[in-house]
Scaffold this motif. Structure first.
Motif, PDB file in Angstrom:
ATOM      1  N   TYR A  59      -6.899  -3.659  -0.060  1.00  0.00           N
ATOM      2  CA  TYR A  59      -5.450  -3.797   0.055  1.00  0.00           C
ATOM      3  C   TYR A  59      -4.932  -4.867  -0.908  1.00  0.00           C
ATOM      4  CZ  TYR A  59      -0.929  -5.148   1.936  1.00  0.00           C
ATOM      5  OH  TYR A  59       0.396  -5.475   2.065  1.00  0.00           O
ATOM      6  N   ARG A  62      -4.999  -3.560  -4.505  1.00  0.00           N
ATOM      7  CA  ARG A  62      -3.904  -2.601  -4.755  1.00  0.00           C
ATOM      8  C   ARG A  62      -2.570  -3.325  -4.877  1.00  0.00           C
ATOM      9  NH1 ARG A  62      -6.581   0.585  -0.850  1.00  0.00           N
ATOM     10  NH2 ARG A  62      -5.071  -0.046   0.699  1.00  0.00           N
ATOM     11  N   ALA A  63      -2.339  -4.283  -3.992  1.00  0.00           N
ATOM     12  CA  ALA A  63      -1.086  -5.041  -4.043  1.00  0.00           C
ATOM     13  C   ALA A  63      -0.988  -5.819  -5.353  1.00  0.00           C
ATOM     14  CB  ALA A  63      -0.988  -5.989  -2.846  1.00  0.00           C
ATOM     15  N   GLN A  64      -2.086  -6.438  -5.761  1.00  0.00           N
ATOM     16  CA  GLN A  64      -2.093  -7.193  -7.011  1.00  0.00           C
ATOM     17  C   GLN A  64      -1.790  -6.272  -8.191  1.00  0.00           C
ATOM     18  OE1 GLN A  64      -5.921  -8.708  -8.496  1.00  0.00           O
ATOM     19  NE2 GLN A  64      -4.929 -10.729  -8.657  1.00  0.00           N
ATOM     20  N   ALA A  65      -2.391  -5.087  -8.208  1.00  0.00           N
ATOM     21  CA  ALA A  65      -2.155  -4.136  -9.297  1.00  0.00           C
ATOM     22  C   ALA A  65      -0.697  -3.686  -9.336  1.00  0.00           C
ATOM     23  CB  ALA A  65      -3.074  -2.925  -9.149  1.00  0.00           C
ATOM     24  N   ALA A  66      -0.049  -3.657  -8.160  1.00  0.00           N
ATOM     25  CA  ALA A  66       1.351  -3.249  -8.078  1.00  0.00           C
ATOM     26  C   ALA A  66       2.306  -4.425  -8.288  1.00  0.00           C
ATOM     27  CB  ALA A  66       1.629  -2.601  -6.725  1.00  0.00           C
ATOM     28  N   GLY A  67       1.750  -5.629  -8.499  1.00  0.00           N
ATOM     29  CA  GLY A  67       2.577  -6.809  -8.713  1.00  0.00           C
ATOM     30  C   GLY A  67       3.199  -7.356  -7.441  1.00  0.00           C
ATOM     31  N   GLU A  68       2.614  -7.028  -6.298  1.00  0.00           N
ATOM     32  CA  GLU A  68       3.143  -7.477  -5.007  1.00  0.00           C
ATOM     33  C   GLU A  68       2.428  -8.741  -4.540  1.00  0.00           C
ATOM     34  OE1 GLU A  68       2.494  -4.138  -2.450  1.00  0.00           O
ATOM     35  OE2 GLU A  68       3.820  -2.836  -3.610  1.00  0.00           O
ATOM     36  N   ASP A 120     -12.663  -8.164  -7.911  1.00  0.00           N
ATOM     37  CA  ASP A 120     -12.266  -6.880  -8.477  1.00  0.00           C
ATOM     38  C   ASP A 120     -13.492  -6.159  -9.012  1.00  0.00           C
ATOM     39  OD1 ASP A 120     -10.441  -4.849  -9.321  1.00  0.00           O
ATOM     40  OD2 ASP A 120     -10.499  -5.674 -11.335  1.00  0.00           O
TER      41      ASP A 120
END
Length: 167
Positions: A59, A62-68, A120
């Motif tokens: 999670y 994924r959040a990091q990849a989405a810039g969240e 990662d």
């Protein structure tokens, strides 16, 4: 003639028996779930992390990849665990070098949980080959087949988690 052996629940078949269509589908689904559980167990063993740790890391990645930005409350919500359990989880992941706590960029009172660069690579190594194989199988489906599988799996999910589902 197809005769089921066992308790009559439709869950047990003689070794050389070919179940009918719906039963064959359910057996294939059970076989897949068993294979997935075994793979997850192997991944947990190879990484030394528990299931919740791996879900949290996926999670966070994924959040990091989405810039969240992800805070502890976000993890609690996604993982459906208490704030105390989330604190223990984060402490464990910080201690193992998988995540770090950083100040929130806009709220001085808050922290964000950030996966480290090493995690990662570790998660990709642990899960990447499996995910690639699964994606290759899914890519073999035609658009119509994909729609049917998606519809079936969604309805099965509703059947096992909806009202009246076994507790």
């Amino acid at each position: 003639m197809n005769t089921r052996s066992g308790s009559g629940s439709g869950n047990s078949y003689a070794p050389d028996e070919q179940p009918d269509g719906p039963a064959a589908v359910l057996k294939a689904l059970r076989d897949y779930r068993e294979a997935e559980v075994a793979t997850r167990r192997s991944t947990r063993d190879s990484t030394g992390m528990g299931e919740t740790d791996l879900i949290a890391l996926r999670y966070l990645l994924r959040a990091q990849a989405a810039g969240e930005q992800v805070g502890p409350k976000d993890l609690s919500r996604v993982l459906q665990i208490t704030t105390a359990s989330t604190t223990t989880l984060i402490d464990r992941l910080v201690g193992s070098g998988h995540v770090r706590r950083d100040p929130h960029p806009t709220d001085r009172r808050s922290l964000v949980v950030v996966p480290t660069v090493a995690v990662d690579s570790e998660v990709r190594t642990a899960l990447g080959a499996q995910n690639s194989k699964m994606l290759a199988v899914a890519e073999e489906l035609s658009a119509d087949e994909a729609r049917i599988v998606i519809s079936f799996l969604r309805r099965m999910g509703e059947a096992v988690s909806g009202p009246g589902a076994a507790q």
